[in-house]
Design an enzyme around this catalytic site. Structure first.
Site, PDB file in Angstrom:
ATOM      1  N   TYR A 358       0.814  -1.229   0.000  1.00  0.00           N
ATOM      2  CA  TYR A 358       0.000   0.000   0.000  1.00  0.00           C
ATOM      3  C   TYR A 358       0.841   1.271   0.000  1.00  0.00           C
ATOM      4  O   TYR A 358       0.280   2.350   0.091  1.00  0.00           O
ATOM      5  CB  TYR A 358      -0.885   0.060   1.252  1.00  0.00           C
ATOM      6  N   CYS A 386      14.623 -10.738  -2.712  1.00  0.00           N
ATOM      7  CA  CYS A 386      15.122 -10.367  -4.034  1.00  0.00           C
ATOM      8  C   CYS A 386      14.063  -9.654  -4.846  1.00  0.00           C
ATOM      9  O   CYS A 386      13.560 -10.188  -5.848  1.00  0.00           O
ATOM     10  CB  CYS A 386      15.598 -11.616  -4.750  1.00  0.00           C
TER      11      CYS A 386
HETATM   12  N1  LLP Z   1     -15.294  -5.804   8.799  1.00  0.00           N
HETATM   13  C1  LLP Z   1     -15.138  -6.087   7.496  1.00  0.00           C
HETATM   14  C2  LLP Z   1     -16.284  -6.611   6.742  1.00  0.00           C
HETATM   15  C3  LLP Z   1     -13.891  -5.881   6.888  1.00  0.00           C
HETATM   16  O1  LLP Z   1     -13.734  -6.150   5.601  1.00  0.00           O
HETATM   17  C4  LLP Z   1     -12.801  -5.367   7.650  1.00  0.00           C
HETATM   18  C5  LLP Z   1     -11.486  -5.163   7.052  1.00  0.00           C
HETATM   19  C6  LLP Z   1     -13.015  -5.102   9.016  1.00  0.00           C
HETATM   20  C7  LLP Z   1     -14.280  -5.321   9.555  1.00  0.00           C
HETATM   21  C8  LLP Z   1     -11.947  -4.586   9.923  1.00  0.00           C
HETATM   22  O2  LLP Z   1     -11.495  -3.331   9.525  1.00  0.00           O
HETATM   23  P1  LLP Z   1     -10.537  -2.453  10.466  1.00  0.00           P
HETATM   24  O3  LLP Z   1     -11.317  -2.044  11.678  1.00  0.00           O
HETATM   25  O4  LLP Z   1      -9.348  -3.287  10.817  1.00  0.00           O
HETATM   26  O5  LLP Z   1     -10.173  -1.308   9.627  1.00  0.00           O
HETATM   27  N2  LLP Z   1      -4.784  -5.178   4.895  1.00  0.00           N
HETATM   28  C9  LLP Z   1      -5.243  -3.815   4.963  1.00  0.00           C
HETATM   29  C10 LLP Z   1      -6.581  -3.711   5.659  1.00  0.00           C
HETATM   30  C11 LLP Z   1      -7.654  -4.551   5.009  1.00  0.00           C
HETATM   31  C12 LLP Z   1      -8.981  -4.454   5.712  1.00  0.00           C
HETATM   32  C13 LLP Z   1      -9.941  -5.441   5.190  1.00  0.00           C
HETATM   33  N3  LLP Z   1     -11.210  -5.459   5.837  1.00  0.00           N
HETATM   34  C14 LLP Z   1      -4.197  -2.979   5.664  1.00  0.00           C
HETATM   35  O6  LLP Z   1      -3.153  -3.522   6.039  1.00  0.00           O
HETATM   36  O7  LLP Z   1      -4.365  -1.765   5.818  1.00  0.00           O
END
Ligand code: LLP
Length: 456
Positions: A358, A386
């Site tokens: 990101y 790598c």
């Molecule tokens: N509920 C649903 C339906 C979701 O898709 C997500 C996250 C959450 C809750 C939790 O969201 P949070 O509160 O953690 O923002 N890998 C990415 C983040 C992907 C989030 C996917 N869905 C990153 O490292 O920023």
């Protein structure tokens, strides 16, 4: 990532500097970064690097502050397992009465392993649930399926019929509200794969409610992640509230509104200037700032729901565990390519993917800081993989860190270990949970043997 914060988002002092004194005269030898009561240098000696370190007290405090922000409304916090799914962390949260948001059979298994009775507080989201996953969730007796398409609705009805069960459902609606966040983690627009368009929801609810083995119970929504402005949340809830009124008018019993997750954290704003460390530990803010912020979030969600009698389900992930984790890594080599300086460290994009995937910013600080301020230098912090995309920070100003010394990459408690891989056949890092004065290994470091175990 979104660098503009609408509100000041405080960091808890999960990782803060302590002064180190030596000799009879107790002369100051500088500062060392610790987690709760334990210096990170000691954890690195004991467990090696790269090492994920989490603060249990920080996770608890943030969860408590979050729950408290919503205390005036009936609600259940369903921690989003995808952010950090380590069993010990799930157990800690289950012990606080948390429910869970899962998106796969694997995540459901983890929750059941930790506490079978927590199934009653599980919501299951995701656009591609398989029959096997649905059946496992039905058998476990979860609270709610967040259904994302008409086809899924019929498959779920079929699974429930086969098991002689009734599935409680919410449709995940796509409210078409833009969230100011990274395009990869924004989900609430029509161009995204998630949910059903809010305008089509009513017709679909009508079909669902006529189906045996399905019980319409709620409306769910999630507009994206790392959102630090409150307006998109409020705008979304306005739309959801209007839909709930229509659905009730149509005769549906809507018990739940699942507001999803997405509350962002501050990835920037710490600092290791010696003067600021001396002034008050370091520049990090207290838990009370998070409590205020969570309260603003609660107001943004609850305002539009006034007068609607519903139980609110919340799915925070990052806001609970993000600032509670750091990735500890050792500088293997210092290297210059002409004028460009590199710190080659023993962690890589397989351990922490967010910068590569990101372009995410994570604050990086030296674990040991000498008494006197040293001139900063601009470096790329890179791993041994790598690929040129294997970086943890680019053009970062840091105090000079010698080979063999430790640095800490902050705010990696969410989507750090969870996104890790074995790329380049690198064993995954170990994880340690610190609680006050004690440190416990909660996932051992993988070995080369682990990596080859499944191959025939
Ligand atoms: N509920 C649903 C339906 C979701 O898709 C997500 C996250 C959450 C809750 C939790 O969201 P949070 O509160 O953690 O923002 N890998 C990415 C983040 C992907 C989030 C996917 N869905 C990153 O490292 O920023």
């Amino acid at each position: 990532m979104n660098r503009h914060l609408a509100t000041p988002v405080g960091r808890p002092p999960a990782f803060s500097y302590r002064e180190v004194r030596h000799g009879l005269l107790r002369r100051s030898a500088g500062f060392v970064l610790g987690c709760d009561e334990i210096p990170l240098t000691r954890l690195a000696e004991r467990f090696g690097t790269p090492l994920y370190v989490y603060s249990a007290s920080t996770i608890r405090e943030r969860m408590r502050a979050f729950q408290r922000a919503f205390r005036k409304a009936p609600h259940t916090v369903c921690y989003s397992v995808k952010a950090n799914s380590n069993l010990t962390i799930l157990r800690l949260l289950a012990g606080m009465g948390c429910g869970f948001d899962v998106v796969s059979g694997g995540e459901l298994e983890r929750v059941l392993r930790v506490d079978r009775r927590a199934a009653r507080r599980v919501v299951f989201s995701g656009v591609g649930k398989t029959r096997e996953e649905m059946q496992a969730a039905l058998r476990a007796g979860i609270l709610l399926f967040n259904v994302e398409s008409e086809s899924e609705l019929w498959v779920l009805a079929e699974c429930a019929a086969r098991l002689h069960k009734t599935a409680r459902i919410a449709l995940r609606v796509n409210p078409d509200v833009p969230a100011n966040t990274h395009p990869y983690i924004s989900t609430g627009l029509q161009k995204h794969k998630f949910g059903v368009p809010i305008g089509e929801a009513r017709a679909l609810y009508a079909k669902a409610s006529g189906t045996r083995h399905l019980k319409v119970a709620g409306v769910s929504v999630h507009i994206g992640s790392q959102i630090t402005e409150m307006e998109p949340f409020a705008a979304t809830m306005e739309r959801v509230a209007a839909l709930v009124r229509e659905l009730r008018h149509d005769g549906h019993e809507i018990e739940y509104i699942d507001a999803g997750g997405g509350l962002g954290i501050a990835y920037e704003g710490g600092g290791t200037e010696v003067s600021s460390i001396k002034a008050g530990g370091d520049a990090r803010l207290s838990i009370t700032d998070f409590a205020d912020y969570a309260f603003q979030y609660a107001q943004a969600l609850l305002g539009p729901l006034r007068g609607l009698k519903v139980r609110l389900l919340l799915e925070p992930g990052r806001a609970i565990v993000g600032p509670a984790g750091a990735l500890l890594t050792t500088v293997s080599y210092r290297k210059n390519n002409n004028s460009k300086k590199f710190l080659v460290v023993d962690a890589a994009m397989n351990d922490l993917l967010r910068p590569s995937l990101y372009g995410a910013f994570h604050e990086i600080v030296p674990v040991e800081v000498p008494r006197e301020d040293r001139a900063r230098e601009t470096v790329d912090v890179v791993g041994p993989i790598c690929e040129s995309g294997d970086f943890l920070a680019r053009d970062r100003e840091l105090p000079p860190v010698d080979e063999g010394k430790l640095i800490a990459i902050l705010d990696v408690g969410a989507y750090g270990m969870a996104l890790s891989s074995n790329y380049n056949s690198r064993p995954r890092a170990a994880e340690v949970l610190v609680d006050g004065k004690s440190a416990k290994l909660i996932r051992r470091r993988e070995t080369a043997g682990d990596l080859m175990r499944y191959e025939l």
